[in-house]
Design an enzyme around this catalytic site. Structure first.
Site, PDB file in Angstrom:
ATOM      1  N   SER A   1      18.443  -7.766   7.789  1.00  0.00           N
ATOM      2  CA  SER A   1      18.989  -6.445   7.490  1.00  0.00           C
ATOM      3  C   SER A   1      19.267  -6.236   6.009  1.00  0.00           C
ATOM      4  O   SER A   1      18.360  -6.237   5.183  1.00  0.00           O
ATOM      5  CB  SER A   1      20.254  -6.224   8.338  1.00  0.00           C
ATOM      6  OG  SER A   1      20.746  -4.924   8.216  1.00  0.00           O
TER       7      SER A   1
ATOM      8  N   ASP B   1      17.625   0.480   9.448  1.00  0.00           N
ATOM      9  CA  ASP B   1      18.511   1.050  10.464  1.00  0.00           C
ATOM     10  C   ASP B   1      19.803   1.622   9.886  1.00  0.00           C
ATOM     11  O   ASP B   1      20.621   2.164  10.631  1.00  0.00           O
ATOM     12  CB  ASP B   1      18.815   0.045  11.581  1.00  0.00           C
ATOM     13  CG  ASP B   1      19.548  -1.202  11.097  1.00  0.00           C
ATOM     14  OD1 ASP B   1      19.812  -1.320   9.885  1.00  0.00           O
ATOM     15  OD2 ASP B   1      19.854  -2.068  11.945  1.00  0.00           O
TER      16      ASP B   1
ATOM     17  N   ASP C   1      18.322   0.659   4.372  1.00  0.00           N
ATOM     18  CA  ASP C   1      18.470  -0.753   4.035  1.00  0.00           C
ATOM     19  C   ASP C   1      17.172  -1.486   4.350  1.00  0.00           C
ATOM     20  O   ASP C   1      16.169  -0.875   4.736  1.00  0.00           O
ATOM     21  CB  ASP C   1      19.674  -1.367   4.744  1.00  0.00           C
ATOM     22  CG  ASP C   1      19.512  -1.428   6.252  1.00  0.00           C
ATOM     23  OD1 ASP C   1      18.686  -0.669   6.795  1.00  0.00           O
ATOM     24  OD2 ASP C   1      20.204  -2.222   6.907  1.00  0.00           O
TER      25      ASP C   1
END
Length: 450
Positions: free
Chosen positions: A107, A250, A246
């Site tokens: 992430s 998401d 990012d």
């Protein structure tokens, strides 16, 4: 019982260190594959199938191969999507009627971290029970299916195109983005070749930022966790708006033409107010980190509000429990269950833009009813095994701050679900007081770990 490998968002860590090693990830793929084979009741001769997507980290090549080998050994077919956002894997898993989806991504973390997270056949995070079953199988020796039962692998050439069309389908047919100059920061991440196409094909003039991944630069000074980069791009290029995602696509942060940064709370409010005006909003889920001003603004709409634990999986769980469709985090995870089964930065941005188009407003005008309390968040690194909850000095600092704030503010201490950090948050009406109390608690934590 606590889980050994799975955190709030899959299995994550530094590449080359347990558990993010090729050997462990192959075993993880095998354990997940055996679990799928045991759970699925497919016609004779048909294999379960999973989709694997990844972001742009250089370690993704290695981990993709390891996962593929593990699944194949368990008798599971693999479809490789290449670099695509996390929510694209959720969508494609559902659209292709596969048994599971897997994302190789850490992430918003730096390139030297990576992780493995799973989606169910319905495009949602795996239930805790299934993750527990996979963990239990990880404690057993790895085997291999008979040669005739080994899984196969193939690449999906049109994965990006399918997802682009899905994203566009979430924007109202009667609207477009013509006349808008949008600075778009993709964090050198998984959306670098997808997000620009979505906004361009809806009519916007796209000013791309962070679209040159090299395997090492994901999230490096760019993206939703570094919104000042987008702010500078908006001001320098005279854009009407800025959109920042990012590394795995998401999260969403936006910037208006004046350089004002809009976090997840503000953007969620824009969407909520528009849904409420259309008579299709039952309630909104935030988290323990959601600003009190956001909660009060939702209350003024006459809409129920509930707080979940921090983490998009907990927001999603509470949405399902309440039967509501809209929720999110101030970090930029926004879930619109009337559009997608999981949080999606591109889809969320389109919902914000649709609201602005329909109402003829700017971001500033759409957020005019929001009055946020000053909020200070400080991250303090914790050594392995440190029990911060048992430390008396930390407890005393926390209690002192809470007593001083009274009912006019909040104190929240919570460990990160993905990093060895304790997050110290103080919120109240007086900014100077909030800053002082947050620093006092953070100081107590630092002293305790030294």
């Amino acid at each position: 019982m606590g889980r050994k490998y799975f955190g709030t968002d899959g299995v994550r860590g530094r590449v080359g260190e347990a558990p993010i090693t090729p050997e462990f990830v192959m075993r993880l793929g095998y354990a997940a594959g055996v679990t799928l084979v045991a759970r699925e009741h497919l016609p004779h001769g048909e294999h379960p199938a999973v989709l694997i997507g990844k972001d742009t980290r250089i370690s993704g090549y290695m981990l993709e191969a390891a996962l593929q080998a593990g699944f194949a050994a368990a008798g599971v077919d693999v479809m490789l999507a290449g670099p695509v956002p996390t929510p694209a894997v959720a969508y494609l898993t559902r659209a292709l009627r596969l048994q599971a989806g897997v994302v190789i991504s850490a992430s918003h973390n730096p390139f030297f971290d990576n992780g493995i997270k799973f989606f169910s056949a319905g495009g949602t995070k795996l239930p805790d029970a299934v993750e527990a079953e996979i963990e239990a199988r990880l404690e057993q020796p790895m085997g291999c299916a008979d040669a005739a039962r080994l899984g196969r692998a193939r690449r999906i050439g049109d994965a990006a195109g399918r997802y682009i069309e899905f994203c566009k389908s979430t924007f109202p047919n009667e609207l477009d983005l013509r006349g808008l100059r949008i600075a778009l920061d993709c964090a050198h991440g998984a959306a670098y070749h997808i997000a620009p196409a979505v906004f361009h094909e809806l009519g916007a003039e796209v000013l791309p930022v962070g679209v040159e991944p090299n395997g090492l630069n994901i999230n490096d000074g760019v993206g939703a966790t570094r919104p000042d980069n987008l702010r500078q791009a908006v001001l320098a290029q005279g854009a009407d708006l800025g959109v920042a995602l990012d590394g795995d696509g998401d999260r969403l942060i936006m910037v208006d033409r004046g350089g004002e940064i809009y976090d997840g709370d503000k953007l969620l409010y824009v969407i909520a107010a528009a849904r409420h005006a259309e008579g299709r909003l039952d309630g909104v889920v935030g988290t323990l980190m959601s600003n009190l001003g956001f909660e009060h603004a939702i209350g003024r709409l006459g809409v129920p509000f509930a707080r979940a634990r921090v983490g998009d999986r907990y927001v999603l769980e509470l949405l399902h429990e309440r039967g509501w469709k809209l929720g999110g985090e101030n970090s930029g995870h926004i879930i619109c269950l009337d559009r997608h089964s999981t949080g999606d930065g591109i889809v969320s941005a389109l919902q914000v833009l649709a609201a602005l188009r329909q109402q003829g407003r700017t971001l500033a005008e759409a957020c005019a009813d929001l009055v946020f309390y000053p909020q200070r968040l400080i991250n303090v690194r914790l050594p392995a095994g440190f029990d911060w909850q048992a430390d008396r000095a930390i407890a005393a600092a926390r209690e002192t701050a809470a007593a001083e704030l009274g009912e006019g503010g909040r104190v929240l201490l919570r460990p990160s679900g993905t990093e060895p950090l304790l997050r110290v948050m103080v919120e109240g009406r007086d900014g100077a007081q909030v800053e002082r109390l947050a620093e006092a608690i953070a100081g107590a934590v630092r002293s305790a770990v030294e």
